[in-house]
Write a protein that holds these residues in place. Structure first.
Motif, PDB file in Angstrom:
ATOM      1  N   ASP A 183      21.325  34.251 -15.265  1.00  0.00           N
ATOM      2  CA  ASP A 183      20.707  33.088 -15.842  1.00  0.00           C
ATOM      3  C   ASP A 183      19.584  32.420 -14.896  1.00  0.00           C
ATOM      4  O   ASP A 183      19.995  32.165 -13.809  1.00  0.00           O
ATOM      5  CB  ASP A 183      21.709  31.953 -16.097  1.00  0.00           C
ATOM      6  CG  ASP A 183      21.257  30.621 -16.370  1.00  0.00           C
ATOM      7  OD1 ASP A 183      20.225  30.324 -16.187  1.00  0.00           O
ATOM      8  OD2 ASP A 183      22.144  29.563 -16.613  1.00  0.00           O
ATOM      9  N   VAL A 227      17.681  30.308 -14.798  1.00  0.00           N
ATOM     10  CA  VAL A 227      17.392  28.657 -14.520  1.00  0.00           C
ATOM     11  C   VAL A 227      18.368  28.314 -13.794  1.00  0.00           C
ATOM     12  O   VAL A 227      18.150  27.379 -12.717  1.00  0.00           O
ATOM     13  CB  VAL A 227      17.524  27.748 -15.885  1.00  0.00           C
ATOM     14  CG1 VAL A 227      17.360  26.662 -15.766  1.00  0.00           C
ATOM     15  CG2 VAL A 227      16.217  28.293 -16.694  1.00  0.00           C
ATOM     16  N   ASN A 228      19.572  28.495 -13.698  1.00  0.00           N
ATOM     17  CA  ASN A 228      20.864  27.978 -12.885  1.00  0.00           C
ATOM     18  C   ASN A 228      21.303  28.939 -11.994  1.00  0.00           C
ATOM     19  O   ASN A 228      22.042  28.682 -11.066  1.00  0.00           O
ATOM     20  CB  ASN A 228      22.017  27.700 -13.882  1.00  0.00           C
ATOM     21  CG  ASN A 228      21.422  26.722 -14.808  1.00  0.00           C
ATOM     22  OD1 ASN A 228      21.012  25.360 -14.268  1.00  0.00           O
ATOM     23  ND2 ASN A 228      21.681  26.853 -16.084  1.00  0.00           N
ATOM     24  N   LYS A 259      16.329  28.859  -7.679  1.00  0.00           N
ATOM     25  CA  LYS A 259      16.381  27.157  -7.689  1.00  0.00           C
ATOM     26  C   LYS A 259      16.353  26.309  -6.352  1.00  0.00           C
ATOM     27  O   LYS A 259      16.689  27.048  -5.465  1.00  0.00           O
ATOM     28  CB  LYS A 259      17.723  27.119  -8.372  1.00  0.00           C
ATOM     29  CG  LYS A 259      18.181  25.696  -9.176  1.00  0.00           C
ATOM     30  CD  LYS A 259      19.501  25.837  -9.565  1.00  0.00           C
ATOM     31  CE  LYS A 259      19.737  24.710 -10.321  1.00  0.00           C
ATOM     32  NZ  LYS A 259      19.741  23.410  -9.882  1.00  0.00           N
ATOM     33  N   ARG A 267      12.056  28.080  -5.792  1.00  0.00           N
ATOM     34  CA  ARG A 267      11.936  28.904  -7.215  1.00  0.00           C
ATOM     35  C   ARG A 267      10.680  29.677  -7.236  1.00  0.00           C
ATOM     36  O   ARG A 267       9.519  28.960  -6.923  1.00  0.00           O
ATOM     37  CB  ARG A 267      11.996  27.747  -8.244  1.00  0.00           C
ATOM     38  CG  ARG A 267      12.095  28.521  -9.695  1.00  0.00           C
ATOM     39  CD  ARG A 267      12.408  27.381 -10.819  1.00  0.00           C
ATOM     40  NE  ARG A 267      12.179  27.979 -11.992  1.00  0.00           N
ATOM     41  CZ  ARG A 267      12.926  29.053 -12.480  1.00  0.00           C
ATOM     42  NH1 ARG A 267      14.136  29.537 -11.852  1.00  0.00           N
ATOM     43  NH2 ARG A 267      12.701  29.553 -13.909  1.00  0.00           N
TER      44      ARG A 267
END
Ligand SMILES: O=P(O)(O)OC[C@H]1O[C@](O)(CO)[C@@H](O)[C@@H]1O
Ligand SMILES: [Fe+2]
Length: 196
Positions: A12, A14-15, A106, A127
């Motif tokens: 993932d 994004v996270n 992130k 990021r």
């Protein structure tokens, strides 16, 4: 899929959550005592809040033989130890031919790099950052923001981790929260270490 040959997993982006790993470990505040700018602050915090996790590592282990690579994801929680932003211990690779790649997923922070000749520099890790660390550089990551700092790492399985010199002398500089801003200052412990 033959897990002995290929590894293909969901990640993932994004996270920064990895679907599969073979080893998870964490480093708590007490384990950073010898690495901290001010170890009294570590003791004080433990008295106040208990011994909490500073960062966790999700790793895909591989056999320690030439050609293999170890990779995974590290998550550094936000916070300060006294004035010092949460950080990883930092290490040299035993095998100075073994470089490493970091990819920021992130959050935001700084990577501290130094070699045995005393050259020191920093790189922003956030990021989208892609950092290649040549084998001779010790590396530490500092979380300077208010959210988790998550990054992917990959290094040759034969790299080996040497923590001793960093434990003894630290990095040349430390990153402190001074009036709310990340500020890089000289590390007195490193300077003393060089003189003795
Ligand atoms: O091993 P340290 O210095 O505590 O830092 C942890 C990070 O460094 C690594 O050992 C890779 O260099 C990872 O496991 C993790 O990203
Ligand atoms: Fe490393």
């Amino acid at each position: 899929m033959n897990k002995n040959e290929f590894i293909s997993i969901k990640f993932d982006l994004v996270n920064g959550l990895i679907q599969w790993y073979t080893r998870k470990y964490h480093i708590k505040l007490s384990e950073l005592r010898d690495y901290a700018y001010d170890s009294n602050e570590v003791d004080k915090l433990i008295m106040e809040k208990g011994d909490y996790v500073i960062y966790e590592v999700y790793e895909i282990e591989r056999p320690v033989v030439e050609g293999e690579m170890i990779f995974g994801v590290t998550r550094i929680f936000p916070g300060v130890i006294g004035q010092e932003y949460n950080f990883t211990r930092g290490h040299y690779h035993v095998n100075k031919m073994a470089g490493e790649i970091y990819v920021g997923i992130k959050g935001c922070g700084l990577m501290l790099l130094q070699d045995l000749q005393g050259n020191f520099f920093t790189e922003v890790l956030e990021r989208g950052s892609l950092i290649y660390i040549p084998g001779k550089y010790a590396h530490r990551v500092v979380n300077t923001c208010d959210e988790d700092l998550v990054f992917l790492f990959a290094y040759p399985a034969i790299a080996g981790h040497d923590y001793e010199l960093i434990k003894k002398c630290g990095f040349k500089k430390v990153v402190l929260n001074i009036e709310g801003k990340p500020t890089i200052i000289d590390n007195p412990k490193y300077n003393k270490c060089k003189q003795s």
